[in-house]
Design a protein around this motif. Structure first.
Motif, PDB file in Angstrom:
ATOM      1  N   GLN A 134      18.142   9.923  -2.947  1.00  0.00           N
ATOM      2  CA  GLN A 134      17.434   8.975  -2.086  1.00  0.00           C
ATOM      3  C   GLN A 134      17.342   7.611  -2.762  1.00  0.00           C
ATOM      4  OE1 GLN A 134      13.853  10.565   0.090  1.00  0.00           O
ATOM      5  NE2 GLN A 134      14.089  12.253  -1.355  1.00  0.00           N
ATOM      6  N   ASN A 135      17.631   6.575  -2.016  1.00  0.00           N
ATOM      7  CA  ASN A 135      17.559   5.227  -2.568  1.00  0.00           C
ATOM      8  C   ASN A 135      16.147   4.831  -2.968  1.00  0.00           C
ATOM      9  OD1 ASN A 135      20.309   4.955  -2.240  1.00  0.00           O
ATOM     10  ND2 ASN A 135      20.156   3.796  -0.323  1.00  0.00           N
ATOM     11  N   LEU A 136      15.164   5.523  -2.439  1.00  0.00           N
ATOM     12  CA  LEU A 136      13.784   5.266  -2.842  1.00  0.00           C
ATOM     13  C   LEU A 136      13.632   5.435  -4.345  1.00  0.00           C
ATOM     14  CD1 LEU A 136      11.852   7.158  -0.008  1.00  0.00           C
ATOM     15  CD2 LEU A 136      11.986   4.687  -0.306  1.00  0.00           C
ATOM     16  N   GLY A 137      14.265   6.474  -4.892  1.00  0.00           N
ATOM     17  CA  GLY A 137      14.195   6.696  -6.332  1.00  0.00           C
ATOM     18  C   GLY A 137      14.923   5.636  -7.123  1.00  0.00           C
TER      19      GLY A 137
ATOM     20  N   THR B   7       7.131   4.018   3.086  1.00  0.00           N
ATOM     21  CA  THR B   7       8.205   3.030   2.987  1.00  0.00           C
ATOM     22  C   THR B   7       9.560   3.723   2.977  1.00  0.00           C
ATOM     23  OG1 THR B   7       6.721   1.592   1.735  1.00  0.00           O
ATOM     24  CG2 THR B   7       9.084   1.110   1.600  1.00  0.00           C
ATOM     25  N   ARG B   8      10.497   3.175   3.704  1.00  0.00           N
ATOM     26  CA  ARG B   8      11.836   3.767   3.752  1.00  0.00           C
ATOM     27  C   ARG B   8      12.819   3.067   2.815  1.00  0.00           C
ATOM     28  NH1 ARG B   8       9.858   7.665   4.239  1.00  0.00           N
ATOM     29  NH2 ARG B   8      11.936   8.474   3.885  1.00  0.00           N
ATOM     30  N   ARG B   9      12.547   1.798   2.457  1.00  0.00           N
ATOM     31  CA  ARG B   9      13.455   1.066   1.581  1.00  0.00           C
ATOM     32  C   ARG B   9      12.666   0.136   0.661  1.00  0.00           C
ATOM     33  NH1 ARG B   9      17.848  -1.907   5.180  1.00  0.00           N
ATOM     34  NH2 ARG B   9      15.970  -2.392   6.375  1.00  0.00           N
ATOM     35  N   TYR B  10      13.133   0.034  -0.582  1.00  0.00           N
ATOM     36  CA  TYR B  10      12.597  -0.940  -1.528  1.00  0.00           C
ATOM     37  C   TYR B  10      13.666  -1.981  -1.849  1.00  0.00           C
ATOM     38  CZ  TYR B  10       8.986   2.614  -2.463  1.00  0.00           C
ATOM     39  OH  TYR B  10       7.978   3.534  -2.347  1.00  0.00           O
ATOM     40  N   ARG B  11      13.218  -3.120  -2.353  1.00  0.00           N
ATOM     41  CA  ARG B  11      14.135  -4.205  -2.700  1.00  0.00           C
ATOM     42  C   ARG B  11      14.701  -4.073  -4.107  1.00  0.00           C
ATOM     43  NH1 ARG B  11      10.619  -9.321  -1.706  1.00  0.00           N
ATOM     44  NH2 ARG B  11      12.026 -10.057  -3.346  1.00  0.00           N
TER      45      ARG B  11
ATOM     46  N   ALA C 143      -1.766   1.043  -2.771  1.00  0.00           N
ATOM     47  CA  ALA C 143      -0.511   0.289  -2.653  1.00  0.00           C
ATOM     48  C   ALA C 143      -0.487  -0.511  -1.355  1.00  0.00           C
ATOM     49  CB  ALA C 143       0.678   1.246  -2.721  1.00  0.00           C
ATOM     50  N   THR C 144      -0.953   0.085  -0.271  1.00  0.00           N
ATOM     51  CA  THR C 144      -0.996  -0.618   1.013  1.00  0.00           C
ATOM     52  C   THR C 144      -1.908  -1.843   0.913  1.00  0.00           C
ATOM     53  OG1 THR C 144      -0.620   1.461   2.190  1.00  0.00           O
ATOM     54  CG2 THR C 144      -1.505  -0.371   3.462  1.00  0.00           C
ATOM     55  N   ARG C 145      -3.051  -1.689   0.271  1.00  0.00           N
ATOM     56  CA  ARG C 145      -3.980  -2.819   0.096  1.00  0.00           C
ATOM     57  C   ARG C 145      -3.333  -3.940  -0.704  1.00  0.00           C
ATOM     58  NH1 ARG C 145      -6.296  -6.842   0.213  1.00  0.00           N
ATOM     59  NH2 ARG C 145      -8.360  -7.347  -0.619  1.00  0.00           N
ATOM     60  N   LEU C 146      -2.457  -3.596  -1.669  1.00  0.00           N
ATOM     61  CA  LEU C 146      -1.812  -4.594  -2.516  1.00  0.00           C
ATOM     62  C   LEU C 146      -0.502  -5.099  -1.927  1.00  0.00           C
ATOM     63  CD1 LEU C 146      -2.422  -2.911  -6.001  1.00  0.00           C
ATOM     64  CD2 LEU C 146      -3.694  -4.818  -4.983  1.00  0.00           C
ATOM     65  N   ALA C 147      -0.221  -4.727  -0.673  1.00  0.00           N
ATOM     66  CA  ALA C 147       0.999  -5.152   0.029  1.00  0.00           C
ATOM     67  C   ALA C 147       2.257  -4.647  -0.662  1.00  0.00           C
ATOM     68  CB  ALA C 147       1.042  -6.670   0.182  1.00  0.00           C
ATOM     69  N   LEU C 148       2.173  -3.475  -1.280  1.00  0.00           N
ATOM     70  CA  LEU C 148       3.321  -2.832  -1.900  1.00  0.00           C
ATOM     71  C   LEU C 148       3.811  -1.703  -1.004  1.00  0.00           C
ATOM     72  CD1 LEU C 148       2.054  -2.587  -5.583  1.00  0.00           C
ATOM     73  CD2 LEU C 148       3.677  -4.248  -4.639  1.00  0.00           C
ATOM     74  N   GLY C 149       5.067  -1.325  -1.164  1.00  0.00           N
ATOM     75  CA  GLY C 149       5.590  -0.166  -0.466  1.00  0.00           C
ATOM     76  C   GLY C 149       5.274   1.090  -1.257  1.00  0.00           C
TER      77      GLY C 149
END
Length: 511
Positions: free
Chosen positions: A426-429, A338-342, A472-478
Motif C-alpha cells: 500500500q502506498n500509504l506505507g 486518508t487514502r493518499r499521502y504526499r 491528526a484530524t485536529r492538526l490537519a494531518l492525514g
C-alpha cells in the motif's frame, strides 16, 4: 505455559499471519456482503434526530445529550458512491473496509425519560428501538459480577460484533479487525462522553453467555464484547471512582482440546473458536477478584534492552480543542481514513502533540476531557514509531516511552521501501511521514488474562489508534489505520522477536 502447548490465542495469531508468498486468495462476491445495519420489525421507536441541533429547550437537554453522545460515537457522518454504484455511508468511528461489525445496545434501568428495557441504536435513522420492555438491570449486574459502577448508574452501553460482516471479506483474520474496530468505537465513546457530561466505566469482565442471552443475540453470529456503565456526571451520586476493567477468561485448553483446535481450518471457524474459548463463565469468586484487581492504568516499561540510541523529549504544548471542545466535535465529524499521502514531512511538534493527546489525557483535563479514561490493560502494549519524514528528527525506528515522555532511536535506517512492502504494497506505507506501531508480548498477556487477552489487546490498540485519528484530524494531518500487514516483516523492521505480536499500524502524514 509450555511451548509445546500454546493457547488458542497464540495459535490463532500464528495461523492468521500474512506472509508474502501466502496471502489469502479468491474474489469477493459483493452480492453476498452482509447488511451493515441491524433492524427490528417490532418495538417502540425513540427518534433522536431532532435533538442534534443547538439551542434545545431546557426540558430537552437530557435527550440532546444522549443524542449527541450516540451520534458522535457511531453516527453517520458522510456518504460516497462505490465503484459498484452503491451508496456507502461512513460513520464517526472508522472500520476496516467500511464493514462496521459493531452494534451498540443501550440498557436502561429506568429513568423519567427512558423507560426500563433493552434498546438498539439504529445508526441509519439515528434513533433507538426498544425491543424489550422488562427490567433487565439486575441480570446485567449479575452478568458483570456486581461491578460497583453499575450500582448507582441508570444507563449502560453494550457493544457487540457481528462476525460475518468482517469475516466475509477478511476471513479468519477478521477477529483482529472486529476487535480493533471496537477499540475505535470505545475511543469515540470515551471522547463523546466528555462532550456530553457522561463518564463511561469500562467492564471487560462479564459472563458472555449471560449478556448475549440478555440481549437476545445468536452467539454463532454476534457476540457482546464490551460493557460500559454510563455515569451521568450531572448527578453527584454517579461521580464514581475508577473500577476494575478486566477479568481473565476461564483458563487454557486441555491437551485434548488443543489437539482438536489445531485441526480447525483457517476460516471463520477459527475466529469462532477463539471467541468461544475466551469467554467467562459464572464463577462465585470472580466478584472478589473484581475488588482486588481495581487499579489505575499503568504504562509499560520497555521489555527490551536496547543497546544504543539517542533520546528525544516529546514534551510539548497541548493541542487546543476550543471552548466546549468545539474542535473535538468538528474532528469527529470530519475524520476520514486518508487514502493518499504526499510523502512530505511533518513537524516534530506535530508528532509530539499526537503522542501527548494519545498517551497523556491528564494534560487535557482542564479542557474538559477525562484525565484517566478506562482501558483494559495498557501495561501490556508497547509503542514503536517508524519515522520517514519528521523535521528535525532522524529517520529510523524509535521506541516511545510514555512514562519518561521520550523517543529512543533503536534502528538507524530509512525504512520507506520496507514499510511499503510490509503494508502489503500500500502506498500509504510508502508515503506516510510516520507509522505508529503497537505491539504486545502475547505470552505475557495470556499468562495474565488467558485467551481473553487477545480481545483486550486489540481493543486497547484500536482505542489508542482512535485518539491518534482525532488528534491528526485536529492538526490537519492525514491518518489511516492498517490492520493488514506482513506480521513477521514488521517485527524485522522494529528489531523485536517474532513472538512479539504486532497489533496495529497507524500511518500519519501530509494528505
Amino acid at each position: 505455559m509450555t511451548e509445546a502447548s500454546p493457547s488458542l490465542a497464540q495459535l490463532y495469531h500464528q495461523r492468521t499471519k500474512y506472509f508474502p508468498d501466502a496471502l489469502p486468495t479468491g474474489t469477493l462476491n459483493w452480492a453476498e456482503q452482509p447488511e451493515v445495519y441491524k433492524t427490528y420489525p417490532l418495538g417502540s421507536r425513540f427518534e433522536l434526530q431532532g435533538y442534534l441541533g443547538v439551542g434545545a429547550r431546557e426540558t430537552d437537554q437530557w435527550w440532546q445529550r444522549l443524542s449527541q453522545f450516540l451520534f458522535h460515537s457511531y453516527g453517520l457522518t458522510a456518504k460516497f458512491t462505490s465503484s459498484t454504484g452503491d451508496v456507502v455511508y461512513l460513520r464517526s468511528a472508522p472500520s476496516a473496509g467500511a464493514l462496521y461489525p459493531a452494534e451498540i445496545y443501550l440498557i436502561s434501568r429506568g429513568t423519567s425519560q427512558l423507560p426500563a428495557g433493552l434498546y438498539n441504536y439504529q445508526v441509519k435513522t439515528h434513533s433507538l428501538v426498544r425491543f424489550w420492555d422488562d427490567h433487565p438491570w439486575q441480570r446485567l449486574q449479575e452478568a458483570c459480577f456486581w461491578h460497583p459502577a453499575l450500582e448507582h448508574t441508570h444507563l449502560a452501553v453494550v457493544t457487540s460484533v457481528v462476525f460475518q460482516r468482517s469475516a466475509w471479506r477478511y476471513q479468519a483474520r477478521a477477529y483482529r479487525r472486529v476487535c480493533l474496530d471496537t477499540g475505535h468505537l470505545l475511543g469515540n465513546i470515551e471522547l463523546a462522553a466528555s462532550l456530553c457530561d457522561y463518564r463511561p466505566h469500562l467492564i471487560g469482565g462479564f459472563v458472555d453467555d449471560a449478556i448475549n442471552d440478555l440481549l437476545y443475540l445468536n452467539p454463532a453470529e454476534e457476540g457482546a464484547i464490551a460493557v460500559l456503565a454510563l455515569a451521568d456526571l450531572l448527578k453527584v451520586e454517579q461521580n464514581l471512582s475508577r473500577g476494575c476493567t478486566v477479568l481473565p477468561s476461564d483458563g487454557q485448553l486441555s491437551d485434548e482440546q488443543m489437539m482438536s483446535a489445531e485441526t480447525v481450518p483457517e476460516d471463520e471457524q477459527l475466529l469462532g473458536a477463539l471467541h468461544q474459548v475466551s469467554r467467562i463463565t459464572p464463577q462465585p469468586d470472580k466478584s472478589l477478584e473484581q475488588a482486588q484487581l481495581a487499579q489505575p492504568t499503568q504504562y509499560p516499561s520497555s521489555q527490551y534492552g536496547f543497546p544504543f540510541g539517542n533520546n528525544a523529549s516529546t514534551t510539548v504544548a497541548s493541542i487546543v480543542w476550543g471552548d466546549g471542545l468545539e474542535f473535538l466535535t468538528k474532528a469527529m465529524l470530519h475524520r476520514r481514513s486518508t487514502r493518499r499521502y504526499r510523502g512530505a514531512s511533518i513537524s516534530l511538534d506535530s508528532l509530539r502533540q499526537l503522542l501527548d493527546f494519545t498517551y497523556h489525557p491528564e494534560n487535557y483535563s482542564e479542557q474538559g476531557f477525562d484525565a484517566q479514561p478506562d482501558y483494559f490493560d495498557l501495561s501490556l502494549i508497547q509503542t514503536f514509531i517508524v519515522v520517514l519524514g519528521v523535521n528535525n528528527l532522524d529517520t529510523g525506528c524509535y521506541y516511545y516511552d510514555p512514562v519518561a515522555n521520550t523517543l529512543r532511536q533503536v534502528r538507524f535506517k530509512h525504512f520507506r521501501r520496507e514499510l511499503h512492502h510490509l503494508c502489503l504494497g500500500q502506498n500509504l506505507g510508502r508515503d506516510a511521514s510516520v507509522a505508529i506501531i503497537h505491539t504486545a508480548n502475547l505470552e505475557k498477556a495470556i499468562e495474565r488474562h488467558c485467551d481473553r487477552a487477545y480481545r483486550y489487546l486489540h481493543m486497547d490498540a484500536g482505542h489508542l489508534g482512535q485518539r491518534l485519528n482525532l488528534a491528526a484530524t485536529r492538526l490537519a494531518l492525514g491518518v489511516s489505520g492498517i490492520a493488514g500487514f506482513f506480521d513477521d516483516q514488521v517485527n524485522d523492521v522494529l528489531g523485536i522477536p517474532e513472538d512479539e505480536a504486532v497489533l496495529y499500524i497507524t500511518t500519519i502524514g501530509v494528505p
